[in-house]
Scaffold this motif. Structure first.
Motif, mmCIF file in Angstrom:
data_model
loop_
_atom_site.group_PDB
_atom_site.id
_atom_site.type_symbol
_atom_site.label_atom_id
_atom_site.label_comp_id
_atom_site.label_asym_id
_atom_site.label_seq_id
_atom_site.Cartn_x
_atom_site.Cartn_y
_atom_site.Cartn_z
ATOM 1 N N PHE B 6 0.842 -1.205 0.000
ATOM 2 C CA PHE B 6 0.000 0.000 0.000
ATOM 3 C C PHE B 6 0.870 1.244 0.000
ATOM 4 N N GLU B 8 0.597 5.071 0.693
ATOM 5 C CA GLU B 8 -0.372 5.969 1.343
ATOM 6 C C GLU B 8 0.070 7.415 1.193
ATOM 7 N N VAL B 16 -4.398 9.526 6.656
ATOM 8 C CA VAL B 16 -4.254 9.009 5.296
ATOM 9 C C VAL B 16 -5.286 9.677 4.393
ATOM 10 N N GLN B 18 -5.085 9.380 0.729
ATOM 11 C CA GLN B 18 -5.342 8.391 -0.333
ATOM 12 C C GLN B 18 -4.539 7.137 -0.030
ATOM 13 N N ARG B 19 -5.098 6.008 -0.432
ATOM 14 C CA ARG B 19 -4.346 4.763 -0.268
ATOM 15 C C ARG B 19 -4.417 3.985 -1.588
ATOM 16 N N HIS B 20 -3.245 3.689 -2.145
ATOM 17 C CA HIS B 20 -3.200 2.948 -3.421
ATOM 18 C C HIS B 20 -2.658 1.555 -3.171
#
Lengths: 430, 318
Positions: B6, B8, B16, B18-20
């Protein structure tokens, strides 16, 4: 004081004087006072206005009057006229102004704080002077007080001798005449032309009630001044006299048991002598949930030391608070309000330290009271203290006596001694 | 297949934004649309970073010769490549990044203060409000020594209610802004508990001071009062901030100590000018409350001898 008000006052004063002159001119034939004119004629070249001059600004800081009392230039006035020069000789100097406007310096020779007298010297010989006599005239005799009221010029005031003040700790003459500010230190002359008293005070808020220092005390101070030189430091001299005064007062207070007076269920100290007078007052407005009986005892004397410090006296008050419908909780709040309030003593940093206090329950056979003793010291007069005692009785949950004592300018031991006697005289019946 | 990683994007407060999820390594991070993780940051290069596995399997960030570089934070240092530990933060342009693997272990959940049941119950809330009002009214009643006028007595309760609403609303707004939760009811219940506790503590302190004739007890009452205030502040803070509890407790403690210190300094400075102030125990209660016998007159006046050196010292100090 420059400014519009001063100018207005000057204009007003001038017009009043003008009116007076016209009136006198129109009425010249009437012998209003056959004696005042010759007395003034004989005295006027011996009268002086005294000014304490602030060295830094060259302006007057205090004005009063005085008179020449010996051919070699000794001048009599009040201590309170010269107090600034006595206590702060590096900041102030004395000068005199004669009726004709000539002026010159004055040297301070001796002070008597207790009787409010001072002796100064003009550097001259062969001066005309006023002779002193003792203060005992006969009640109703005429007297003529002279001086320079409010810097308006030399003035003579005719008045009536009314004997020595009956309640005084130190004798003063009660003189009925219009003595005003600025005349302090001026002479009061009897019909024989001799000085029987020195103007010292008037009762503010009264009509013509004035006071004179009897002539014999001025004579005594003159003798002392002529015999020895001035003290090295007048501050020390003033201190010694204050210490002497408190010793006299304490001796008087401690030599006999302190009298007490009943006060509902309570007994509390009463006036210790005619020099302290007590006044009573009830405050029992019907809508209040409590009622008050109060008694306050205040002295007839107070020593003037400086504009900021008057001392050497004692005063006390008793207040009985009785709950009508307060309940124990709210009655305690009432007592807290009354007992916890700081005094409203005026104090200045130059003369006094802050208070240091001790509080505790004090228990005798009778029961306990809450007591607070606060003490502060005199900075310029070592060994003198002000003491404040507050006492609250704890004998009942809906009735209590709050008593306060203020003792000013006393020695520590004798002050504590009197304070303790005072506390022990507060009692009650169950 | 590699483990899911992840990436972040963090906000300023460490939250947080955004979390990709990245399923395959190496992956690229940058502004261009052909990256695995796209950053909307004008200060980030089109192809800014590469995320890859190191030789021993650790996650590594590599700067792709970007103009603004890669920074490790805590402490801040520009680096060409860096190992991305799960708690390490990095800066790319104006964006904060954190890289965590799927295996990252999270701590147990916190107690939810807003969920604590007792003050959620309407009866408890009403009871607390009643207690707070009773305290205000009782205090007004006990300290009124003149005739009781009901309307005058009730006014402080009205003001207290208004004050309570304003106070709780302010905290609720702060909570909305900082933690995305208002928690008005929770803030209000904290704000109502505080005056009740304060009155109890101050009253007990006053009674104890009088009963034992002790200024030390009277002055010492400030400690529990400060504790109540610090506790109140702490409870409010836990509702509006995501910082660890310990940090908030320390902050509340320091704020209260700081405020009390400033107040006591100001008080001290103003008292120095009040020459006629008499410092003594001013609490007076009913005679029955007294618990100590007190001193005999001899002992009291003997002890008063101690005042002389104190006053003499003041005289010399000036």
């Amino acid at each position: 004081m420059p400014g519009p008000s001063a100018r207005l006052r000057a204009a007003l004063a001038a017009s009043l004087l003008l009116a007076a002159t016209t009136a006198a001119g129109a009425d010249a034939a009437a012998p209003v006072s056959s004696a005042a004119r010759p007395v003034f004629e004989r005295s006027k070249d011996k009268l002086l206005q005294l000014r304490a001059i602030h060295n830094a600004t060259g302006s007057q800081a205090a004005i009063g009057s005085g008179f020449v009392a010996s051919a070699d230039g000794l001048v009599v006035s009040n201590y309170h006229v010269v107090a600034k020069v006595a206590l702060e000789p590096e900041l102030y100097a004395m000068e005199f102004v004669r009726g004709d406007g000539t002026r010159g310096p004055l040297a301070l020779l001796a002070v008597d704080v207790v009787h409010d007298l001072a002796v100064l010297r003009i550097d001259a010989r062969g001066l005309p002077f006023l002779k002193l006599r003792d203060g005992r005239l006969r009640k109703g005799d005429r007297g003529y007080a002279m001086g320079n009221p409010h810097d308006l010029g030399l003035t003579i005031v005719e008045g009536t001798y009314n004997g020595y003040v009956e309640h005084a700790l130190y004798p003063q003459i009660h003189f009925t005449g219009a003595i005003n500010a600025g005349m302090s230190g001026g002479p009061a002359v009897a019909q024989d032309g001799r000085v029987f008293g020195v103007n010292v005070a008037r009762l503010v808020g009264s009509q013509l009630v004035s006071f004179l220092v009897p002539g014999e005390f001025a004579a005594k101070l003159l003798d002392a001044a002529a015999a020895g030189g001035p003290p090295e430091r007048f501050q020390d001299e003033v201190r010694e006299q204050l210490v002497g005064h408190q010793a006299t007062l304490m001796q008087r207070l401690l030599s006999t048991p302190l009298p007490v007076a009943r006060f509902g269920r309570y007994e509390a100290p009463d006036s210790p002598g005619p020099f302290v007078r007590c006044w009573g007052r009830a405050d029992n407005e019907a809508t209040r949930p409590y009622e008050i009986d109060a008694k306050i005892c205040i002295p007839e004397f107070r020593l003037f030391v400086s504009d900021e410090l008057q001392t050497g006296d004692l005063r006390f008050s008793h207040t009985v608070l009785r709950s009508r419908s307060l309940g124990a909780l709210r009655f305690a709040s009432l007592l807290e309000e009354r007992f916890g309030a700081d005094g409203f003593d005026y104090a200045n940093r130059k003369d006094l330290t802050g208070y240091r206090c001790r509080d505790d329950f004090v228990t005798r056979e009778l029961g306990a009271v809450r007591a607070v003793l606060c003490v502060r010291g005199y900075k310029r007069f070592e060994g003198l203290y002000d003491m404040r005692l507050k006492v609250l009785t704890l004998d009942h949950s809906s009735e209590a006596l709050v008593s306060t004592l203020a003792l000013n300018g006393v020695g520590y031991e004798s002050g504590l001694d009197f304070t303790r006697r005072y506390l022990e005289r507060i009692t009650w019946t169950k | 297949m590699d483990e899911v990683i992840f990436v972040e994007v963090l906000g300023r407060a460490g939250d947080v934004v955004q979390r990709h999820a990245v399923a395959r390594l190496p992956a690229t991070i940058g502004r261009a649309y052909d990256n695995d993780v796209i950053l909307d940051d004008p200060y980030a290069a089109p192809h800014h970073l590469r995320l890859e596995r190191g030789e021993s399997g650790e996650l590594v960030l590599v700067d792709l010769d970007s103009r603004n570089g890669l920074f490790a934070l805590d402490p801040t240092a520009r680096v060409a490549r860096a190992t991305a530990r799960p708690d390490a933060r990095f800066r790319v342009g104006h964006t904060q990044l954190r890289i965590r693997p799927r295996s990252y272990a999270v701590p147990a959940e916190r107690d939810d203060v807003a969920r604590t049941p007792w003050h959620r119950k309407p009866a408890a809330l009403a009871g607390l409000y009643a207690a707070a009002l009773a305290c205000v009214l009782l205090y007004g009643f006990a300290s009124t020594t003149e005739r009781i006028e009901p309307l005058k007595l009730a006014m402080p309760a009205v003001w207290a209610t208004l004050g309570l609403c304003v106070w709780a609303s302010t905290w609720a707004f702060a909570g909305k802004a900082l933690a995305a939760r208002g928690n008005f009811v929770a803030h209000a219940s904290i704000a109502m508990a505080a005056p009740v506790l304060l009155l109890v503590v101050a009253t007990l302190g006053g009674y104890a001071a009088f009963a034992f004739s002790s200024s030390a007890v009277d002055e010492g009452t400030i400690v529990p009062i400060a504790a109540v205030l610090a506790w109140t502040l702490y409870r409010h803070l836990t509702l509006v901030s995501r910082q660890p509890r310990r940090t908030l407790a320390v902050a509340a403690f320091l704020i209260v100590v700081g405020v009390f210190s400033v107040l006591s300094l100001a008080d001290h400075a103003s008292q120095k000018d009040q020459l006629s102030r008499m410092a003594f125990l001013k609490e007076i209660k009913s005679p029955a409350v007294r618990l100590v016998p007190g001193a005999s007159p001899e002992a009291f006046f003997a002890a008063a001898q101690d005042l002389k050196p104190k006053v003499d010292a003041l005289r010399k100090a000036d």
